[in-house]
Scaffold this active site. Structure first.
Site, PDB file in Angstrom:
ATOM      1  N   HIS A  41      47.250  40.117  35.793  1.00 28.65           N
ATOM      2  CA  HIS A  41      46.525  41.091  36.622  1.00 28.65           C
ATOM      3  C   HIS A  41      47.320  42.397  36.562  1.00 28.65           C
ATOM      4  CE1 HIS A  41      44.913  37.329  38.788  1.00 28.65           C
ATOM      5  NE2 HIS A  41      44.006  37.780  37.933  1.00 28.65           N
TER       6      HIS A  41
ATOM      7  N   GLU B 179      49.588  43.998  39.339  1.00 29.75           N
ATOM      8  CA  GLU B 179      50.634  43.180  39.960  1.00 29.75           C
ATOM      9  C   GLU B 179      51.919  43.459  39.186  1.00 29.75           C
ATOM     10  OE1 GLU B 179      47.368  39.818  41.396  1.00 29.75           O
ATOM     11  OE2 GLU B 179      49.098  39.151  40.229  1.00 29.75           O
TER      12      GLU B 179
ATOM     13  N   HIS C  37      52.555  36.169  39.261  1.00 20.52           N
ATOM     14  CA  HIS C  37      51.526  36.852  40.049  1.00 20.52           C
ATOM     15  C   HIS C  37      52.085  37.289  41.395  1.00 20.52           C
ATOM     16  CE1 HIS C  37      47.820  35.945  37.670  1.00 20.52           C
ATOM     17  NE2 HIS C  37      48.651  35.089  37.117  1.00 20.52           N
TER      18      HIS C  37
ATOM     19  N   GLU D  25      53.345  32.756  42.542  1.00 17.80           N
ATOM     20  CA  GLU D  25      52.562  33.733  43.316  1.00 17.80           C
ATOM     21  C   GLU D  25      53.387  34.118  44.551  1.00 17.80           C
ATOM     22  OE1 GLU D  25      49.265  35.887  43.832  1.00 17.80           O
ATOM     23  OE2 GLU D  25      48.572  34.014  42.917  1.00 17.80           O
TER      24      GLU D  25
END
EC number: 3.5.1.15
Lengths: 301, 301
Positions: free
Chosen positions: B14, B17, B106, B166
């Site tokens: 992404h 990020e 992430h 994450e």
């Protein structure tokens, strides 16, 4: 000072700051909340195209396009250049504005709490900041005085160089209920203040209050390819409006090494790690702590 | 189980990020940090174009494009469709992958702390989660088991359906040093685990640990025009992995009214107010608390 007849509340000037966008929607469905009997309130979503794309701007930051020179420069053809001219026609024109006072709603990813940002020493404007802080003692006053006609903020299109309400921390592109609620409370106080001003029922305001004045922006360290090589130090992160002394931890390199603040005197941080400033690799703003004076009691004719 | 020979650490899947993007830059300049003598580590920035524009994606979410059917579908022509095929050629191919294990980095705007996300019941994968949580007891295990070939995550391109790290909360488009440091610590433990696995020196791992399993996404309330009419309730904000009981405050309308959770049993929230999910008006994910089993000790041949 003359009465205030026309107040504009604006939001979405930065299209991915959703708090103002949704407060405008709420107030459109319940206009009584922003109505005051001594003036008319109007509501404007100011950068709908950027908001539709969930971006700060399309071509350039809208909230830097309102100097009189730029508004009159027909060679500036970006989307926000054009949008600034449209807003100047709607709210201004800047030289003789229709709207008396603009309250523009913003958010920040920095831990700045509630910041009241204004670029005028006019007692009506300073008085609003003092009034709001009297109601909400945690609010911070952020002043950067200048000439209204050369000012680049949307708020400078009003007859008074009004007021930017900046609440954080909140990431771009989402709504936090706490930030939404707080922004609404601040706006209610701003409207109550203008109404009390018109009616001659303002409470006594302090003659002087503590605030912060912009000194400079600080760029994050870069390598020769212009890539970031460091970030805001963990000991500085989230410490907006706190003192930064020479030698204090300032940046942390990608390798984890600490870089110290090399200035010669104590300053104060603001917009620490604001996502919107990463395009220019700006890591924070440095501020001086100042005493702001209310030069006379704001009184309508 | 065979030895692990090839490990890929991926970031920027992404594009906004930034934590993984900058950890990759750091490790490129200091490869010893991610080197382990029993396998080779490679580093890949996986969506450079979205990263260059500071956007999550150009055309579609890259981390949903890795099912075998989609990788083989030549009618899918978006930028991320093509990028997924390129990454499959680089790391896979999915049916017989060159790379044994993908660790994909992430971040989230939600208050999820350190979450270890994996979609496999394979003892090597579950063992990594148990090992990391043994080192970092605050880490949460987030499991959604399925078939590797139909899995849509980048991590499923490896021979084992690897591991998504994450960390949050952090706004999109900026670096927080605390999140950067934490992500680095997690990756070091992941690499140490794979190295110990290869060498047969893994410590004893628990047979069972608490985790969370995805149930469903919840959409924020909308009006007939498809506009948001409510947001995450302030009492739910930042309470990721905490229980949500029937009747608990769930949403707050733009007018400030509370809407209660109407489910019939206790669930747990995750990705509460994740900015990336606002395009679909998703407010949070609901999770079940589960016991995750390590079905056998991970042991190389």
């Amino acid at each position: 000072m003359p009465h205030i007849k026309q107040v504009a509340i604006t939001g979405g000037t930065h299209g991915n700051e959703l708090t103002g966008v949704h407060l405008l929607k709420h107030w459109r469905s319940d206009p009584a909340q922003v109505a005051r009997s001594s003036f008319t309130t109007e509501l404007h979503l100011t950068n709908p195209r950027a908001n539709g794309l969930n971006r700060r701007y399309i071509d350039q930051d809208l909230n830097r396009q309102f100097s009189l020179d730029d508004l009159n420069n027909t060679a500036l053809l970006g989307y926000e250049h054009q949008q600034a001219k449209a807003l100047n026609a709607l709210l201004g024109p800047k030289e003789d504005p229709r709207v008396d006072f603009v309250i523009d709603l913003h958010t920040t990813t920095a831990n700045m709490g509630t910041s009241l940002i204004f670029n005028s020493e006019d007692p009506l404007v300073v008085g609003m900041a003092f009034y709001v802080q009297q109601q909400l003692p945690h609010a911070k006053l952020f002043m950067d005085p200048g000439e209204r006609l050369s000012d680049t903020f949307l708020t400078s299109v009003g007859r008074y160089n009004g007021f930017l309400v900046e609440v954080g921390p909140v990431p771009q592109g989402l709504l936090r209920a706490d930030v939404y609620n707080e922004t609404q409370v601040v706006v209610m106080h701003c409207l109550d203040y203008l109404d009390a001003f018109n009616r001659g029922t303002l409470p006594n305001l302090a003659g002087q209050r503590e605030g912060f004045c912009f000194v400079e922006k600080v760029v994050l360290p870069e390598n020769e390819q212009g890539e970031l090589t460091a970030m805001v130090h963990p000991d500085l992160q989230d410490r907006d409006y706190q003192p930064i002394a020479p030698g204090d931890p300032f940046f942390m390199t990608l390798a984890g090494d600490t870089l110290a603040y090399t200035g010669s005197k104590v300053v104060y941080g603001a917009f620490i790690n604001e996502a919107a400033y990463y395009d220019a690799h700006v890591g924070l703003s440095l501020m001086d702590k100042i005493q702001i004076e209310l030069k006379s009691e704001p009184t309508a004719d």
